[in-house]
Motif scaffolding. Structure first.
Motif, PDB file in Angstrom:
ATOM      1  N   GLU A 157      -2.342 -17.600   6.201  1.00 43.51           N
ATOM      2  CA  GLU A 157      -1.047 -18.285   6.085  1.00 43.51           C
ATOM      3  C   GLU A 157      -1.287 -19.695   5.571  1.00 43.51           C
ATOM      4  OE1 GLU A 157       2.695 -19.520   8.932  1.00 43.51           O
ATOM      5  OE2 GLU A 157       1.314 -17.960   9.590  1.00 43.51           O
ATOM      6  N   GLY A 158      -0.619 -20.016   4.475  1.00 40.88           N
ATOM      7  CA  GLY A 158      -0.791 -21.329   3.857  1.00 40.88           C
ATOM      8  C   GLY A 158       0.319 -22.274   4.273  1.00 40.88           C
ATOM      9  N   ASN A 194       3.865 -24.114   4.331  1.00 36.96           N
ATOM     10  CA  ASN A 194       5.232 -23.590   4.241  1.00 36.96           C
ATOM     11  C   ASN A 194       5.282 -22.101   4.585  1.00 36.96           C
ATOM     12  OD1 ASN A 194       6.158 -26.134   3.418  1.00 36.96           O
ATOM     13  ND2 ASN A 194       5.774 -25.639   1.274  1.00 36.96           N
ATOM     14  N   GLN A 195       4.403 -21.643   5.420  1.00 37.61           N
ATOM     15  CA  GLN A 195       4.335 -20.260   5.896  1.00 37.61           C
ATOM     16  C   GLN A 195       4.213 -19.249   4.752  1.00 37.61           C
ATOM     17  OE1 GLN A 195       7.713 -19.739   8.485  1.00 37.61           O
ATOM     18  NE2 GLN A 195       6.649 -20.716  10.197  1.00 37.61           N
ATOM     19  N   GLU A 196       3.490 -19.626   3.708  1.00 38.79           N
ATOM     20  CA  GLU A 196       3.224 -18.707   2.596  1.00 38.79           C
ATOM     21  C   GLU A 196       1.948 -17.910   2.913  1.00 38.79           C
ATOM     22  OE1 GLU A 196       2.795 -21.133  -0.816  1.00 38.79           O
ATOM     23  OE2 GLU A 196       4.882 -21.754  -0.847  1.00 38.79           O
ATOM     24  N   LEU A 197       1.985 -16.621   2.614  1.00 36.74           N
ATOM     25  CA  LEU A 197       0.815 -15.780   2.825  1.00 36.74           C
ATOM     26  C   LEU A 197      -0.005 -15.733   1.542  1.00 36.74           C
ATOM     27  CD1 LEU A 197       2.388 -12.845   4.833  1.00 36.74           C
ATOM     28  CD2 LEU A 197       1.095 -14.781   5.706  1.00 36.74           C
ATOM     29  N   GLN A 198      -1.303 -15.955   1.679  1.00 33.89           N
ATOM     30  CA  GLN A 198      -2.188 -15.951   0.515  1.00 33.89           C
ATOM     31  C   GLN A 198      -3.358 -14.991   0.774  1.00 33.89           C
ATOM     32  OE1 GLN A 198      -3.416 -19.999   0.093  1.00 33.89           O
ATOM     33  NE2 GLN A 198      -1.451 -20.670  -0.771  1.00 33.89           N
TER      34      GLN A 198
END
Length: 105
Positions: A75-76, A78-82
């Motif tokens: 999880e990056g 801003n709660q972005e999944l990478q």
């Protein structure tokens, strides 16, 4: 016991010798000569086997490429999944798929 001293044995073997003299021995059959035009059949079979063995042989595995791909989902900001992909030649650390259940809950 000597054959010369026993007249019965001497007469018996003498009669056998006389019978053997009148035997007709058949001639030994000569071996047939093979046709030289058919030499290409075994050569063709051997060539086919060699070609098949060359084509169907197993290829050596590529040892230069990575043996292990480690794909992780993180999880990056801003709660972005990478996805993160790592290539290694050996597996140093293994983490079970359910290990996050122990740390998050």
């Amino acid at each position: 016991m000597n054959i010369d001293k026993d007249p019965k044995l001497h007469a018996f073997f003498q009669s056998l010798k006389e019978k053997d003299e009148h035997l007709v021995v058949p001639p030994f059959p000569e071996k047939e000569k093979k046709d030289l035009r058919n030499w290409w059949i075994p050569v063709g079979i051997a060539a086919t086997l060699l070609l098949g063995a060359y084509i169907l042989r197993e290829k050596e595995p590529n040892l230069t490429g990575p043996e292990v791909l480690i794909i992780t989902l993180e999880e990056g900001p801003n709660q972005e999944l990478q996805f993160h992909i790592q290539e290694t030649t050996e597996m140093d650390i293994w983490e079970s798929p359910t290990a996050s259940l122990l740390t998050e809950f």
